[in-house]
Design an enzyme around this catalytic site. Structure first.
Site, PDB file in Angstrom:
ATOM      1  N   ASP A 118      -5.792   6.888   6.414  1.00 41.63           N
ATOM      2  CA  ASP A 118      -5.894   6.497   5.010  1.00 41.63           C
ATOM      3  C   ASP A 118      -7.324   6.046   4.761  1.00 41.63           C
ATOM      4  O   ASP A 118      -7.810   5.138   5.439  1.00 41.63           O
ATOM      5  CB  ASP A 118      -4.929   5.346   4.706  1.00 41.63           C
ATOM      6  CG  ASP A 118      -3.498   5.683   5.123  1.00 41.63           C
ATOM      7  OD1 ASP A 118      -3.108   6.851   4.991  1.00 41.63           O
ATOM      8  OD2 ASP A 118      -2.785   4.772   5.591  1.00 41.63           O
ATOM      9  N   ASP A 161       8.822   6.447  -0.912  1.00 42.75           N
ATOM     10  CA  ASP A 161       8.170   5.199  -0.519  1.00 42.75           C
ATOM     11  C   ASP A 161       9.152   4.058  -0.745  1.00 42.75           C
ATOM     12  O   ASP A 161       9.690   3.905  -1.843  1.00 42.75           O
ATOM     13  CB  ASP A 161       6.904   4.964  -1.353  1.00 42.75           C
ATOM     14  CG  ASP A 161       5.782   5.932  -0.987  1.00 42.75           C
ATOM     15  OD1 ASP A 161       6.005   6.788  -0.107  1.00 42.75           O
ATOM     16  OD2 ASP A 161       4.701   5.825  -1.581  1.00 42.75           O
TER      17      ASP A 161
END
Length: 238
Positions: free
Chosen positions: A129, A8
């Site tokens: 998500d 990330d």
């Protein structure tokens, strides 16, 4: 089941967030390409990248870091965050990405997902998500009234390569993935489903694999913390 080590990216660094909060970022390194090489050397088959700043900005922000990773490694790589138009999709695939992940636009502009999947077969995934079953967009900052399963089903005939399903409340919390919800989603669609969020120990990987329907799992913090040994995990899943 494929294990995808996660990198990330925030401000050019490797970080992990807690439940998607940018203010709760732990920095794990300032050389993403070196980290990618470590994962490759451990034997991973794929890499999962997220441009966290890009997810909020709606356009690529950590492009230099992504390009450095693509130059450093040979394993196929997928990227999500800030990819919201055909030009950006084409740009990343031309630069060597194997797969782009479309999240926010899957809710806001599903026609783009269909167009991209037709134009780039096998190279477009949908990122779903969810918080308590409902989809969140724009770096998880905005909640919708769209149910994760309904969104996944809407792309059944679109030709997308995979669905990356993240349970936001589990992400980065090291409390285990939401196996029940992920398995239910995988059984509801024919598209391969990749689990993300909370994968924190070998038992989680074994449990996901044991469902028989989950195609992959993404893990980040557990690999950085050493809670999962990547080489051992890859051997166990093989």
């Amino acid at each position: 089941m494929i294990l995808y080590p996660a990198i990330d990216l925030k401000d050019g660094q490797c970080v992990r967030l807690l439940r998607g909060e940018m203010s709760a970022a732990t920095v794990f390194g300032d050389d993403p390409a070196a980290q990618a090489l470590k994962f490759q050397d451990a034997g991973c088959q794929w890499l999962h990248l997220v441009d966290l700043n890009g997810a909020f900005a709606g356009a690529p922000v950590n492009g230099a870091a992504v390009e450095a990773i693509l130059k450093a490694i040979k394993v196929p790589t997928q990227l999500g965050g800030g990819i919201r138009d055909m030009a950006t999709i084409a740009m990343w695939l031309e630069k060597g990405l194997s797969r782009v992940i479309l999240g926010t636009v899957a809710v806001e502009n599903p026609a783009l997902v269909r167009e991209a999947a037709r134009a780039f077969p096998g190279q477009v995934a949908v990122g779903i998500d969810a918080r308590k079953g409902f989809v969140a967009t724009k770096g998880w900052a905005e909640e919708t009234n769209v149910q994760a399963t309904d969104l996944a089903r809407s792309f059944e005939d679109a030709g997308v390569a995979a669905i990356i399903y993240t349970d936001i409340d589990r992400d980065g919390a090291m409390g285990g993935p939401n196996i029940e919800a992920t398995e239910a989603l995988a059984r509801a669609v024919s598209i391969p489903v990749i689990a993300s969020g909370g994968v924190s120990r070998m038992a989680d990987l074994h449990a996901l694999k044991a469902t028989g329907v989950i195609a992959g799992a993404i893990s980040g913090r557990a690999l950085y913390d050493g809670a999962i040994d990547l080489t051992e995990a890859l051997k166990a899943l093989a």
